[in-house]
Design a protein around this motif. Sequence first.
Motif, PDB file in Angstrom:
ATOM      1  N   LEU A   1      37.871  13.279  23.494  1.00 40.16           N
ATOM      2  CA  LEU A   1      37.307  11.991  23.915  1.00 40.16           C
ATOM      3  C   LEU A   1      35.985  11.720  23.207  1.00 40.16           C
ATOM      4  N   ASP A   2      35.093  12.716  23.213  1.00 39.91           N
ATOM      5  CA  ASP A   2      33.781  12.564  22.572  1.00 39.91           C
ATOM      6  C   ASP A   2      33.928  12.194  21.106  1.00 39.91           C
ATOM      7  N   ALA A   3      34.828  12.908  20.431  1.00 44.11           N
ATOM      8  CA  ALA A   3      35.004  12.666  18.995  1.00 44.11           C
ATOM      9  C   ALA A   3      35.500  11.242  18.750  1.00 44.11           C
ATOM     10  N   LYS A   4      36.442  10.783  19.595  1.00 42.92           N
ATOM     11  CA  LYS A   4      37.009   9.433  19.407  1.00 42.92           C
ATOM     12  C   LYS A   4      35.952   8.360  19.711  1.00 42.92           C
ATOM     13  N   ILE A   5      35.179   8.580  20.779  1.00 42.91           N
ATOM     14  CA  ILE A   5      34.137   7.599  21.134  1.00 42.91           C
ATOM     15  C   ILE A   5      33.111   7.515  20.000  1.00 42.91           C
ATOM     16  N   ASN A   6      32.693   8.667  19.478  1.00 44.10           N
ATOM     17  CA  ASN A   6      31.720   8.663  18.373  1.00 44.10           C
ATOM     18  C   ASN A   6      32.280   7.940  17.149  1.00 44.10           C
ATOM     19  N   GLU A   7      33.568   8.159  16.893  1.00 43.14           N
ATOM     20  CA  GLU A   7      34.200   7.508  15.735  1.00 43.14           C
ATOM     21  C   GLU A   7      34.185   5.983  15.916  1.00 43.14           C
ATOM     22  N   ILE A   8      34.526   5.524  17.146  1.00 39.56           N
ATOM     23  CA  ILE A   8      34.547   4.070  17.410  1.00 39.56           C
ATOM     24  C   ILE A   8      33.128   3.511  17.298  1.00 39.56           C
ATOM     25  N   MET A   9      32.161   4.226  17.860  1.00 35.27           N
ATOM     26  CA  MET A   9      30.763   3.759  17.803  1.00 35.27           C
ATOM     27  C   MET A   9      30.330   3.589  16.348  1.00 35.27           C
ATOM     28  N   GLU A  10      30.710   4.534  15.503  1.00 32.79           N
ATOM     29  CA  GLU A  10      30.331   4.433  14.086  1.00 32.79           C
ATOM     30  C   GLU A  10      31.066   3.289  13.402  1.00 32.79           C
ATOM     31  N   THR A  11      32.343   3.099  13.758  1.00 33.12           N
ATOM     32  CA  THR A  11      33.118   1.996  13.157  1.00 33.12           C
ATOM     33  C   THR A  11      32.466   0.653  13.465  1.00 33.12           C
ATOM     34  N   VAL A  12      31.993   0.483  14.701  1.00 34.74           N
ATOM     35  CA  VAL A  12      31.424  -0.827  15.069  1.00 34.74           C
ATOM     36  C   VAL A  12      29.921  -0.906  14.761  1.00 34.74           C
ATOM     37  N   GLY A  13      29.382   0.137  14.141  1.00 34.92           N
ATOM     38  CA  GLY A  13      27.995   0.093  13.679  1.00 34.92           C
ATOM     39  C   GLY A  13      26.964   0.345  14.756  1.00 34.92           C
ATOM     40  N   LEU A  14      27.348   1.032  15.845  1.00 30.14           N
ATOM     41  CA  LEU A  14      26.359   1.378  16.874  1.00 30.14           C
ATOM     42  C   LEU A  14      25.961   2.841  16.650  1.00 30.14           C
ATOM     43  N   ILE A  15      24.930   3.013  15.823  1.00 34.82           N
ATOM     44  CA  ILE A  15      24.516   4.373  15.458  1.00 34.82           C
ATOM     45  C   ILE A  15      23.016   4.562  15.718  1.00 34.82           C
ATOM     46  N   PRO A  16      22.569   5.798  15.965  1.00 37.54           N
ATOM     47  CA  PRO A  16      23.371   7.020  16.076  1.00 37.54           C
ATOM     48  C   PRO A  16      24.233   6.991  17.340  1.00 37.54           C
ATOM     49  N   ALA A  17      25.512   7.311  17.151  1.00 33.42           N
ATOM     50  CA  ALA A  17      26.487   7.183  18.238  1.00 33.42           C
ATOM     51  C   ALA A  17      26.081   7.984  19.475  1.00 33.42           C
ATOM     52  N   VAL A  18      25.602   9.198  19.268  1.00 23.84           N
ATOM     53  CA  VAL A  18      25.302  10.083  20.400  1.00 23.84           C
ATOM     54  C   VAL A  18      24.241   9.449  21.306  1.00 23.84           C
ATOM     55  N   GLU A  19      23.328   8.732  20.690  1.00 23.25           N
ATOM     56  CA  GLU A  19      22.239   8.098  21.454  1.00 23.25           C
ATOM     57  C   GLU A  19      22.688   6.750  22.030  1.00 23.25           C
ATOM     58  N   GLN A  20      23.356   5.938  21.209  1.00 21.32           N
ATOM     59  CA  GLN A  20      23.721   4.577  21.621  1.00 21.32           C
ATOM     60  C   GLN A  20      24.762   4.556  22.746  1.00 21.32           C
ATOM     61  N   LYS A  21      25.663   5.531  22.736  1.00 25.22           N
ATOM     62  CA  LYS A  21      26.743   5.481  23.729  1.00 25.22           C
ATOM     63  C   LYS A  21      26.246   5.757  25.148  1.00 25.22           C
ATOM     64  N   LYS A  22      25.064   6.332  25.277  1.00 27.00           N
ATOM     65  CA  LYS A  22      24.516   6.616  26.605  1.00 27.00           C
ATOM     66  C   LYS A  22      23.881   5.365  27.236  1.00 27.00           C
TER      67      LYS A  22
ATOM     68  N   TYR B   1      45.162   4.208  28.337  1.00 26.92           N
ATOM     69  CA  TYR B   1      46.227   3.782  27.428  1.00 26.92           C
ATOM     70  C   TYR B   1      46.702   4.896  26.501  1.00 26.92           C
ATOM     71  N   HIS B   2      45.827   5.863  26.229  1.00 34.05           N
ATOM     72  CA  HIS B   2      46.210   6.877  25.240  1.00 34.05           C
ATOM     73  C   HIS B   2      46.252   8.286  25.822  1.00 34.05           C
ATOM     74  N   GLY B   3      46.034   8.382  27.134  1.00 33.72           N
ATOM     75  CA  GLY B   3      46.173   9.673  27.808  1.00 33.72           C
ATOM     76  C   GLY B   3      45.221  10.754  27.340  1.00 33.72           C
ATOM     77  N   MET B   4      44.060  10.356  26.785  1.00 31.40           N
ATOM     78  CA  MET B   4      43.107  11.373  26.316  1.00 31.40           C
ATOM     79  C   MET B   4      42.349  11.956  27.497  1.00 31.40           C
ATOM     80  N   LYS B   5      42.498  13.236  27.727  1.00 30.00           N
ATOM     81  CA  LYS B   5      41.816  13.873  28.862  1.00 30.00           C
ATOM     82  C   LYS B   5      40.793  14.900  28.371  1.00 30.00           C
ATOM     83  N   ASN B   6      41.101  15.526  27.248  1.00 27.73           N
ATOM     84  CA  ASN B   6      40.252  16.582  26.714  1.00 27.73           C
ATOM     85  C   ASN B   6      38.873  16.038  26.340  1.00 27.73           C
ATOM     86  N   LYS B   7      37.808  16.653  26.883  1.00 30.60           N
ATOM     87  CA  LYS B   7      36.439  16.125  26.719  1.00 30.60           C
ATOM     88  C   LYS B   7      36.025  16.068  25.244  1.00 30.60           C
ATOM     89  N   GLN B   8      36.355  17.118  24.507  1.00 31.54           N
ATOM     90  CA  GLN B   8      35.955  17.156  23.091  1.00 31.54           C
ATOM     91  C   GLN B   8      36.679  16.078  22.285  1.00 31.54           C
TER      92      GLN B   8
END
Length: 332
Positions: free
Chosen positions: A139-160, A130-137
């Motif tokens: 994407l990572d930053a946006k996913i981490n931001e969403i994970m933190e917004t919804v309270g799934l922290i630490p994001a780096v660990e939870q997203k895996k 939907y947003h055409g994000m292709k750049n890995k960095q």
Amino acid sequence: MTAVTTATPIFEAKNIVMDFTVQKSGGMFAGTKTLRALNDVSFQMFPGESLAVVGESGCGKSTLCRIAMRVHEPTGGRMTYAGKDVHNFASKQDYRNYREKVQMIFQDPFSSLNPLHSIEYTLSRPLKLYHGMKNKQELDAKINEIMETVGLIPAVEQKKKYPHQLSGGQKQRAFIGKVLAIGADVIFADEPTSMLDVSIRLGVLNLMNKMKFENKKSFLYITHDIATARYFSERIIVLYCGHMVEWGDVNKVVKEPAHPYTQLLISAAPDPERDRLVELKEKGRSEIQQWTPESKGCPFAPRCLRATQLCYEQMPEAVEVDPGRFVRCNHL
Ligand code: SF4
């Protein structure tokens, strides 16, 4: 909690009627009959505001969601998003935009996520599509931001993690993260906390509250729990047998319910602050009655202690008892 309404609704339902044809009891040769699941249902949704729809099982709450999701086309009436007819878009682009901007949060967090995909993959798909994000960095930053917004922290660990590695509350948070990644404006939340432990329901409601106030999301919150409806929503519709029987400001409706069915719902909800239990007992059967296009009178009459002959013969008109608050009852 004050209403944050603006003049222009982002989503609107006008006079929605939904009929279903079902088999009559008595075998396959008994023929069919028409049941009316929703009768003349209208509402408006505004950015940064939640509208609760409460009522018992079978009253038509989820049918309303399915019509908005285009699973059913209504028998009568229309729904509009940003002024465009939801069931009759002029272009594919309008339809695609609707698919992006209007989303649902389901009751069952256990089956709403794909068990084969990690949370990182689940969030990355809508960001790419939907947003055409292709750049890995990026994407990572946006996913981490969403994970933190919804309270799934630490994001780096939870997203895996995969869905089976998360608790029910964490799964629901991950799904809400997906809705955020898509970028929805209007969210139909169909009993989003009813399958979660009581201890984690508040966390999910607070997360949705944050989305409402900070991101100006508009919610239609479907529930049978009037206490959470009051906590999370500014306005409320009480639905009985597919009919709107009382609607308006949530605090007024909950504190001073005018319709006998609203009084019954509230008397059944535990509330330590209530100084007087509304003593309204039901008469007759407690199951919801089947409504057909030929039915007449008030749908609540078979259960209502105040019912008179008039109630069996005449559908009550909606009466405005306070500014913006309406009740349908012949004997207010
Ligand atoms: Fe009860 Fe009659 Fe009012 Fe219906 S219209 S809620 S039956 S009093």
